[in-house]
Write a protein that holds these residues in place. Sequence first.
Motif, PDB file in Angstrom:
ATOM      1  N   ASP A 108      43.065  34.834  47.494  1.00 20.68           N
ATOM      2  CA  ASP A 108      41.756  35.336  47.913  1.00 20.68           C
ATOM      3  C   ASP A 108      41.881  36.664  48.645  1.00 20.68           C
ATOM      4  O   ASP A 108      41.108  37.598  48.416  1.00 20.68           O
ATOM      5  CB  ASP A 108      41.053  34.313  48.810  1.00 20.68           C
ATOM      6  CG  ASP A 108      40.506  33.135  48.022  1.00 20.68           C
ATOM      7  OD1 ASP A 108      40.296  33.291  46.801  1.00 20.68           O
ATOM      8  OD2 ASP A 108      40.302  32.063  48.622  1.00 20.68           O
ATOM      9  N   THR A 120      34.928  34.556  38.738  1.00 21.74           N
ATOM     10  CA  THR A 120      34.339  35.196  39.917  1.00 21.74           C
ATOM     11  C   THR A 120      32.844  34.868  39.919  1.00 21.74           C
ATOM     12  O   THR A 120      32.306  34.394  38.910  1.00 21.74           O
ATOM     13  CB  THR A 120      34.541  36.722  39.875  1.00 21.74           C
ATOM     14  OG1 THR A 120      33.892  37.238  38.693  1.00 21.74           O
ATOM     15  CG2 THR A 120      36.023  37.083  39.843  1.00 21.74           C
ATOM     16  N   ARG A 158      40.562  39.235  40.804  1.00 23.82           N
ATOM     17  CA  ARG A 158      40.210  39.583  42.185  1.00 23.82           C
ATOM     18  C   ARG A 158      41.378  40.289  42.853  1.00 23.82           C
ATOM     19  O   ARG A 158      42.531  39.865  42.710  1.00 23.82           O
ATOM     20  CB  ARG A 158      39.854  38.299  42.953  1.00 23.82           C
ATOM     21  CG  ARG A 158      39.523  38.505  44.427  1.00 23.82           C
ATOM     22  CD  ARG A 158      39.197  37.164  45.096  1.00 23.82           C
ATOM     23  NE  ARG A 158      39.053  37.315  46.541  1.00 23.82           N
ATOM     24  CZ  ARG A 158      37.926  37.638  47.153  1.00 23.82           C
ATOM     25  NH1 ARG A 158      36.841  37.843  46.450  1.00 23.82           N
ATOM     26  NH2 ARG A 158      37.870  37.753  48.475  1.00 23.82           N
TER      27      ARG A 158
END
Length: 323
Positions: A127, A210, A286
């Motif tokens: 993350d 996402t 990400r």
Amino acid sequence: MTWLITGGAGYIGAHVARAMAGAGEKVVVLDDLSAAVPARLPSDVPLVTGSTLDGPRLREVLTEHGVTGVVHLAARKQVAESVAEPTRYYQENVGGLATLLDAMAAAGVHRLLFSSSAAVYGNPDVDLITEDTPCAPVNPYGETKLAGEWLVRAAGRAYGISTVCLRYFNVAGAAAPELADTGVFNIVPMVFDRLTRGEAPRIFGDDYPTPDGTCVRDYIHVADLAEAHLAAARRLAGDAPAGDLTLNIGRGEGVSVRELITVIGEVSGDGREPVVEPRRPGDAPRAVASAERAARELGWRARRDVHEMVASAWEGWRLHHGK
């Protein structure tokens, strides 16, 4: 302190030169002019034409200007180009750095701020990317930046050079219109270019894991990035030098490609719907920084948001490409 900024007439380099000179630091710029706009520099900042591959020239500049620290930004930085021309990238990015470090050792210069990149991480499945996230670059550009960090740290130990490596995330915006990025290699100017030509922006893949299916990235205003360099340079120049410090430079906030294109539409007044094309190889779903170490070590945090980045970049785009 007198700081030599290599690549200091480029897009990022000129912002760094202006920020440091504006804060009272004594600055001299070395640039081979391959991607430079000399008019970006303040009139009182000396510009020396030269390459980091030219050892005698480097030693001459370091000695003549009484340089006591180096901010090394000069490098090739296009991912696709690095895939097509890997030997050129290794020669210029790593070879030029090695030549610079030899010249610094010979001239007794013991402070180095190295421009690295989030490309050293590759595509980690996390993350937030911290400085301790394993590095696994996926292209020659990222490899040269990681090899550069290794070399910087090894030379620091061998030659007594105090070092800081700054790993930039996605840079955008302009501190003033005349300083704007004139290339069409990064996402913001790429979307501007499409809109200017009457074409819809492109999204490469909308089926990522996402929130809206598009890739999420951490965007940093180039003016914030320049201020991070000033803070790092002052840390290097302080009574307690950095030693060997590696820091992420980002906002710590993710923005999806679709969200970014929406902001660009709001700023430009052209909110046409983007077209979705197939995924590009190597794009991570990400990539967002943890910026806590930079806050702790430098007392620095990014202050400008994505809207400010896009608005300032658009003003610069209109200046350079006609209104």
